[in-house]
Design a protein around this motif. Structure first.
Motif, mmCIF file in Angstrom:
data_model
loop_
_atom_site.group_PDB
_atom_site.id
_atom_site.type_symbol
_atom_site.label_atom_id
_atom_site.label_comp_id
_atom_site.label_asym_id
_atom_site.label_seq_id
_atom_site.Cartn_x
_atom_site.Cartn_y
_atom_site.Cartn_z
ATOM 1 N N TYR A 17 8.843 -14.372 -47.737
ATOM 2 C CA TYR A 17 7.954 -13.302 -48.200
ATOM 3 C C TYR A 17 7.439 -13.589 -49.604
ATOM 4 C CZ TYR A 17 6.573 -8.555 -49.612
ATOM 5 O OH TYR A 17 5.886 -7.458 -50.087
ATOM 6 N N ALA A 18 8.346 -14.044 -50.492
ATOM 7 C CA ALA A 18 7.953 -14.321 -51.877
ATOM 8 C C ALA A 18 7.074 -15.563 -51.977
ATOM 9 C CB ALA A 18 9.205 -14.483 -52.742
ATOM 10 N N LEU A 19 7.408 -16.618 -51.222
ATOM 11 C CA LEU A 19 6.626 -17.851 -51.269
ATOM 12 C C LEU A 19 5.195 -17.627 -50.778
ATOM 13 C CD1 LEU A 19 9.214 -20.489 -49.971
ATOM 14 C CD2 LEU A 19 8.234 -20.358 -52.273
ATOM 15 N N ALA A 20 5.043 -16.738 -49.797
ATOM 16 C CA ALA A 20 3.710 -16.476 -49.250
ATOM 17 C C ALA A 20 2.779 -15.863 -50.285
ATOM 18 C CB ALA A 20 3.814 -15.562 -48.033
ATOM 19 N N LYS A 21 3.345 -15.278 -51.337
ATOM 20 C CA LYS A 21 2.529 -14.646 -52.369
ATOM 21 C C LYS A 21 2.108 -15.617 -53.477
ATOM 22 C CE LYS A 21 4.396 -9.975 -51.826
ATOM 23 N NZ LYS A 21 3.101 -9.349 -51.563
ATOM 24 N N LEU A 22 2.645 -16.837 -53.452
ATOM 25 C CA LEU A 22 2.278 -17.799 -54.489
ATOM 26 C C LEU A 22 0.817 -18.203 -54.334
ATOM 27 C CD1 LEU A 22 5.419 -20.141 -54.538
ATOM 28 C CD2 LEU A 22 4.839 -18.297 -56.132
ATOM 29 N N PRO A 23 0.135 -18.501 -55.441
ATOM 30 C CA PRO A 23 -1.286 -18.866 -55.356
ATOM 31 C C PRO A 23 -1.493 -20.218 -54.693
ATOM 32 C CG PRO A 23 -0.462 -19.168 -57.595
ATOM 33 C CD PRO A 23 0.631 -18.473 -56.835
ATOM 34 N N THR A 24 -2.703 -20.438 -54.217
ATOM 35 C CA THR A 24 -3.051 -21.720 -53.610
ATOM 36 C C THR A 24 -3.225 -22.777 -54.692
ATOM 37 O OG1 THR A 24 -5.405 -21.191 -53.690
ATOM 38 C CG2 THR A 24 -4.193 -20.561 -51.693
ATOM 39 N N SER A 25 -3.260 -24.032 -54.258
ATOM 40 C CA SER A 25 -3.465 -25.132 -55.195
ATOM 41 C C SER A 25 -4.315 -26.195 -54.500
ATOM 42 C CB SER A 25 -2.123 -25.734 -55.631
ATOM 43 O OG SER A 25 -1.464 -26.338 -54.523
ATOM 44 N N GLN A 26 -4.657 -27.244 -55.233
ATOM 45 C CA GLN A 26 -5.463 -28.306 -54.640
ATOM 46 C C GLN A 26 -4.710 -29.046 -53.543
ATOM 47 O OE1 GLN A 26 -6.764 -30.789 -57.887
ATOM 48 N NE2 GLN A 26 -8.525 -29.468 -58.361
ATOM 49 N N LYS A 27 -3.396 -29.115 -53.646
ATOM 50 C CA LYS A 27 -2.604 -29.795 -52.628
ATOM 51 C C LYS A 27 -2.161 -28.850 -51.516
ATOM 52 C CE LYS A 27 -0.785 -33.646 -55.353
ATOM 53 N NZ LYS A 27 0.427 -34.385 -55.759
ATOM 54 N N ARG A 28 -2.074 -27.575 -51.833
ATOM 55 C CA ARG A 28 -1.692 -26.572 -50.839
ATOM 56 C C ARG A 28 -2.794 -25.517 -50.800
ATOM 57 N NH1 ARG A 28 3.294 -27.992 -53.104
ATOM 58 N NH2 ARG A 28 4.773 -28.782 -51.548
ATOM 59 N N THR A 29 -3.844 -25.817 -50.047
ATOM 60 C CA THR A 29 -5.016 -24.941 -50.042
ATOM 61 C C THR A 29 -4.743 -23.610 -49.339
ATOM 62 O OG1 THR A 29 -5.804 -26.059 -48.034
ATOM 63 C CG2 THR A 29 -6.629 -26.874 -50.155
ATOM 64 N N TYR A 30 -3.704 -23.557 -48.522
ATOM 65 C CA TYR A 30 -3.275 -22.298 -47.924
ATOM 66 C C TYR A 30 -2.071 -21.709 -48.651
ATOM 67 C CZ TYR A 30 -6.263 -22.750 -43.786
ATOM 68 O OH TYR A 30 -7.333 -22.823 -42.918
ATOM 69 N N GLY A 31 -1.683 -22.318 -49.759
ATOM 70 C CA GLY A 31 -0.504 -21.849 -50.472
ATOM 71 C C GLY A 31 0.751 -22.095 -49.647
ATOM 72 N N TRP A 32 1.682 -21.130 -49.717
ATOM 73 C CA TRP A 32 2.955 -21.233 -48.996
ATOM 74 C C TRP A 32 3.044 -20.184 -47.887
ATOM 75 C CZ3 TRP A 32 6.896 -24.784 -50.218
ATOM 76 C CH2 TRP A 32 6.658 -25.555 -51.373
ATOM 77 N N ARG A 33 1.883 -19.771 -47.365
ATOM 78 C CA ARG A 33 1.878 -18.695 -46.380
ATOM 79 C C ARG A 33 2.724 -19.021 -45.146
ATOM 80 N NH1 ARG A 33 -3.275 -18.517 -48.702
ATOM 81 N NH2 ARG A 33 -4.081 -16.421 -49.142
ATOM 82 N N GLY A 34 2.732 -20.292 -44.746
ATOM 83 C CA GLY A 34 3.484 -20.681 -43.549
ATOM 84 C C GLY A 34 4.985 -20.495 -43.673
ATOM 85 N N SER A 35 5.488 -20.280 -44.883
ATOM 86 C CA SER A 35 6.931 -20.108 -45.062
ATOM 87 C C SER A 35 7.447 -18.858 -44.356
ATOM 88 C CB SER A 35 7.275 -20.054 -46.555
ATOM 89 O OG SER A 35 6.616 -18.971 -47.190
ATOM 90 N N THR A 36 6.587 -17.838 -44.182
ATOM 91 C CA THR A 36 7.031 -16.636 -43.476
ATOM 92 C C THR A 36 7.304 -16.938 -42.007
ATOM 93 O OG1 THR A 36 4.715 -16.009 -43.086
ATOM 94 C CG2 THR A 36 5.790 -15.077 -45.034
ATOM 95 N N ILE A 37 6.521 -17.855 -41.423
ATOM 96 C CA ILE A 37 6.752 -18.248 -40.035
ATOM 97 C C ILE A 37 8.080 -18.985 -39.905
ATOM 98 C CG2 ILE A 37 5.875 -19.624 -38.115
ATOM 99 C CD1 ILE A 37 3.056 -19.174 -39.226
ATOM 100 N N LEU A 38 8.341 -19.895 -40.841
ATOM 101 C CA LEU A 38 9.606 -20.638 -40.816
ATOM 102 C C LEU A 38 10.791 -19.702 -41.011
ATOM 103 C CD1 LEU A 38 8.656 -23.821 -42.903
ATOM 104 C CD2 LEU A 38 8.752 -23.566 -40.414
#
Length: 302
Positions: free
Chosen positions: A65-86
């Protein structure tokens, strides 16, 4: 290529719910372990260890939940949104392991009936019902639309049910001396948890594999896009989950004789959001498949 407006639903902060739930459960684990040591109850000590795994499950869900709120970056253009699925997938696997442990323990108790430690076990189990139910309630509202929160909710609801079974079985055994009530109750509870967890595990695995989310009918989406004014065909349609709350779409629309693409894209964006709950969409307009030469389209595919 046109990038349609993204629709971000108003976020609901469940950080406090995770903090309260974890605090309650850590406290309960400490109290249960202390009573287990005081009453020399191996059952209570073992249950304290099991409840410690609940804390691990809540921590994993909170981390996602917390990782999904982190901002996007040039290397992670979707941010960490997929962490909620994991996190949801991890929680479903943890619950399945717990089901296996309950079944194993229940079967072993048919041949070696446990010695019930009197009212102490029943009282502690009732406290567990209260704490686990209260924690589950913190996530009940969010569990309807967020698979990660549903994992946290199911984890705590399952434990509340297990503690209730322990309390009821303990009372019946003390009253009737029917020792078989304890393993039978455990097997029934294990079956209920398995059924509830199976859908969570299946859907979280689907999302991890970038499958179309269960609440989306891809054929209806394709039919809608194909029916837009001037669109003659749709191809390279992809729908997947970016997280347990956000759905993305990409599609190529062949539209030979129309120029006002912006109006079409605005209409498509609003409809896809309101009717299909798709938050992120990228639509490419082509005058013909041959002219676009996108290198992705094949006959017979979306």
């Amino acid at each position: 290529m046109h990038q349609c407006d993204h629709h971000h639903p108003a976020p609901k902060d469940f950080g406090w719910a995770f903090a309260v739930g974890i605090t309650l459960n850590i406290t309960f684990v400490a109290v249960e372990a202390a009573f287990g040591w005081w009453s020399d109850s191996l059952a209570l000590m073992a249950d304290a260890g099991h409840n410690l795994s609940d804390v691990l499950g809540l921590l994993m869900a909170w981390a996602g939940y917390a990782l999904a709120k982190l901002p996007t970056s040039q290397k992670r253009t979707y941010g960490w949104r997929g962490s909620t699925i994991l996190a949801a997938l991890f929680n479903s696997l943890l619950l399945m392991i717990a089901v296996g442990g309950i079944v194993w323990e229940a079967v072993s108790r048919f041949s070696a009936p446990p010695h019930i430690q009197g009212p102490v076990v029943i009282v502690v189990a009732i406290v567990g019902v209260v704490i686990n139910s209260a924690t589950a309630m913190l996530f009940m509202r969010g569990s309807e639309h967020d698979l990660n929160l549903r994992g946290a909710y199911l984890h705590m609801a399952a434990d509340a049910l297990l503690s209730l079974g322990v309390a009821i079985a303990g009372g019946i055994i003390l009253w009737t001396n029917w020792w078989w009530v304890d393993p039978v109750t455990s097997l029934i509870i294990a079956a209920v948890i398995f059924v509830a967890t199976w859908s969570l595990m299946a859907e979280s695995f689907r999302l991890a594999m970038h499958a179309v989310p269960a609440n989306i009918d891809s054929q209806q989406v394709e039919s809608y896009l194909a029916g837009l004014p001037g669109v003659t065909s749709v191809h390279d349609l992809h729908i997947w989950a970016m997280s347990t709350t956000e759905i993305a779409l990409t599609a190529h629309l062949v539209r030979p004789n129309h120029d006002n693409d912006d109006a079409l894209l605005n209409e498509a964006s609003e409809t896809l959001h309101h009717d299909f709950k798709i938050n992120h969409m990228t639509i490419q307009i082509e005058r013909s498949v041959a002219d676009a030469d996108c290198g992705q389209w094949e006959e017979g595919t979306l």
